[in-house]
Design a protein around this motif. Structure first.
Motif, PDB file in Angstrom:
ATOM      1  N   GLN A  27      -2.112   5.101  -6.384  1.00  0.00           N
ATOM      2  CA  GLN A  27      -3.736   5.303  -6.298  1.00  0.00           C
ATOM      3  C   GLN A  27      -3.781   4.999  -4.422  1.00  0.00           C
ATOM      4  OE1 GLN A  27      -2.385   2.916  -7.978  1.00  0.00           O
ATOM      5  NE2 GLN A  27      -3.292   3.216 -10.445  1.00  0.00           N
ATOM      6  N   VAL A  28      -3.475   4.435  -4.157  1.00  0.00           N
ATOM      7  CA  VAL A  28      -3.636   4.638  -2.387  1.00  0.00           C
ATOM      8  C   VAL A  28      -3.290   6.083  -1.599  1.00  0.00           C
ATOM      9  CG1 VAL A  28      -2.890   3.588   0.469  1.00  0.00           C
ATOM     10  CG2 VAL A  28      -3.651   1.732  -2.338  1.00  0.00           C
ATOM     11  N   ARG A  80      -7.280  -1.908  -8.753  1.00  0.00           N
ATOM     12  CA  ARG A  80      -5.728  -1.509  -8.407  1.00  0.00           C
ATOM     13  C   ARG A  80      -5.727  -1.622  -6.861  1.00  0.00           C
ATOM     14  NH1 ARG A  80      -6.786   1.433 -12.820  1.00  0.00           N
ATOM     15  NH2 ARG A  80      -5.666   1.183 -14.910  1.00  0.00           N
ATOM     16  N   MET A  81      -6.638  -1.416  -5.902  1.00  0.00           N
ATOM     17  CA  MET A  81      -6.690  -0.755  -4.707  1.00  0.00           C
ATOM     18  C   MET A  81      -6.657  -2.350  -3.484  1.00  0.00           C
ATOM     19  SD  MET A  81      -7.788   2.933  -3.960  1.00  0.00           S
ATOM     20  CE  MET A  81      -7.414   4.386  -4.331  1.00  0.00           C
ATOM     21  N   SER A  82      -7.508  -3.867  -4.759  1.00  0.00           N
ATOM     22  CA  SER A  82      -7.220  -4.801  -3.921  1.00  0.00           C
ATOM     23  C   SER A  82      -6.108  -5.077  -3.742  1.00  0.00           C
ATOM     24  CB  SER A  82      -8.442  -5.915  -4.469  1.00  0.00           C
ATOM     25  OG  SER A  82      -8.020  -5.801  -6.132  1.00  0.00           O
ATOM     26  N   LYS A  91       0.728  -1.078  -0.217  1.00  0.00           N
ATOM     27  CA  LYS A  91      -0.304  -0.205   0.565  1.00  0.00           C
ATOM     28  C   LYS A  91       0.637   1.359   0.043  1.00  0.00           C
ATOM     29  CE  LYS A  91      -4.242  -2.129   2.053  1.00  0.00           C
ATOM     30  NZ  LYS A  91      -5.114  -1.905   3.636  1.00  0.00           N
ATOM     31  N   ALA A  92       2.098   0.978   0.449  1.00  0.00           N
ATOM     32  CA  ALA A  92       2.819   2.546   0.859  1.00  0.00           C
ATOM     33  C   ALA A  92       3.878   2.398  -0.900  1.00  0.00           C
ATOM     34  CB  ALA A  92       4.320   2.047   1.921  1.00  0.00           C
ATOM     35  N   ILE A  93       4.073   1.839  -1.202  1.00  0.00           N
ATOM     36  CA  ILE A  93       4.153   1.946  -2.578  1.00  0.00           C
ATOM     37  C   ILE A  93       3.480   2.213  -3.791  1.00  0.00           C
ATOM     38  CG2 ILE A  93       6.228   1.061  -1.630  1.00  0.00           C
ATOM     39  CD1 ILE A  93       5.487  -1.270  -3.855  1.00  0.00           C
TER      40      ILE A  93
END
Length: 344
Positions: A24-25, A34-36, A19-21
């Motif tokens: 979009q997040v 893409r966030m799944s 998530k950190a890289i």
């Protein structure tokens, strides 16, 4: 500022660094594929190569798997010691163990698990993705090793008492509720339902003396047992996790200011003082929300709802595996009003 209650096993989440890289997040865009989990991993692999999996996904996966294996193995061994029929490798134990023994076995298993889970929680709450982004650690393996060496034995086990309370009471309720709904409630239902057939006053020649319950009834109780167990567990885990999260963060600040190389007595007093500060912080937040109850159980429904699928499926798999490798035995029978209800 309110913090989100972490789930159990908390440990290190495999998608934290992913998530950190992910742009979009970080841009806080609306949810998309893409966030799944699959989308996060796909982007991470494209960016860092396939080495991202063994370096950043495998360590937390092994940690969570190990904690779960210790929990269920300890539970089965404890239950077998408290209720000898449960020690036999049978697909079905009848009569089932009483709730007091399943609670004791679950509490004992939770206490054993807490010894392993507390250090992992300590590593999780101190983990900052920026440490990997700026190159301080090259992988989760290196982070776990160096951070454990930095904290030392006292630092890595600091706050274990909260883990002990949460896991022992939480998993005591967890397994006691699961076993009660799965066994006692199921047996009571089929006894009441099939035992009432004589109310229909059927002719003697139409009576069925041997009854096998409908195949869909027991799986329904099994799934319901998983849901009920998850809710019962969250009654303890939700509030204690909130307090634990605050306590671990205060310990992280303490570690940055006072390295574990300090004198033993001094460190012990500082760790004890951390509990006092945690209580003060919790009381302040509770007062701001109108009392301990509203604060401790804030977002209880939503957090419990998020836990239901994984917990229920995990328990169903646990029960199916226990029956899959259990040995065949003579079918148990419930006698009721002249009927024989066969438990296959």
């Amino acid at each position: 500022m309110e913090t989100e209650v972490p789930s159990r096993p908390r440990c290190l989440l495999g998608t934290t660094f992913a998530k950190a890289i992910n742009p979009q997040v970080q841009a806080k865009q609306g949810w998309s594929w893409r966030m799944s989990t699959a989308g996060l991993l796909t982007y991470a692999i494209r960016t860092h190569g396939w080495s991202f999996i063994p370096n950043h996904i495998v360590p937390p996966l092994l940690a969570n798997t190990s904690v779960g294996a210790i929990l269920y193995t300890s539970y089965l061994q404890s239950l077998g010691a408290l209720h000898p029929p449960s020690a036999e490798p049978l697909k079905r134990v009848y009569p089932p163990p009483p709730p007091i023994k399943t609670f004791a076995a679950g509490a004992g298993a939770g206490a054993i698990q807490s010894v392993v889970a507390a250090p992992l929680d300590a590593l999780a709450v101190r983990f900052r993705p920026t440490d990997l982004l700026n190159g301080q650690y090259k992988s989760m393996w290196q982070y776990g090793y160096l951070k454990t060496r930095e904290l030392g034995f006292r630092g890595i086990l600091a706050g274990w008492s909260l883990s002990f309370v949460k896991d022992s009471l939480g998993y005591g309720l967890f397994f006691a509720t699961f076993e009660y709904v799965k066994a006692q409630s199921y047996y009571a239902f089929i006894t009441r339902y099939y035992g009432s057939l004589h109310w229909w006053n059927l002719p003697e020649e139409n009576l069925v003396r041997v009854i096998r319950p409908h195949y869909a009834i027991e799986p329904s109780f099994l799934m319901g047992a998983g849901i009920a167990a998850s809710v019962a567990q969250q009654i303890v885990h939700h509030p204690v996790s909130l307090v634990q999260d605050i306590h671990y963060r205060s310990l992280a600040i303490f570690d940055r200011r006072n390295r574990p190389r300090a004198q033993i007595v001094q460190s012990l007093w500082m760790y004890m003082d951390a509990y006092r500060k945690t209580f003060q912080e919790c009381r302040s937040r509770a007062i701001s929300l109108g009392g301990w109850g509203p604060w401790l159980y804030r977002n209880f429904f939503w957090n419990t709802l998020k836990q239901l699928p994984s917990t229920s499926i995990g328990l169903v798999i646990f029960e199916l595996m226990r029956r899959r490798y259990g040995s065949e035995a003579e079918a148990a029978t419930i006698e009721k009003d002249g009927y024989s209800i066969i438990l296959t």
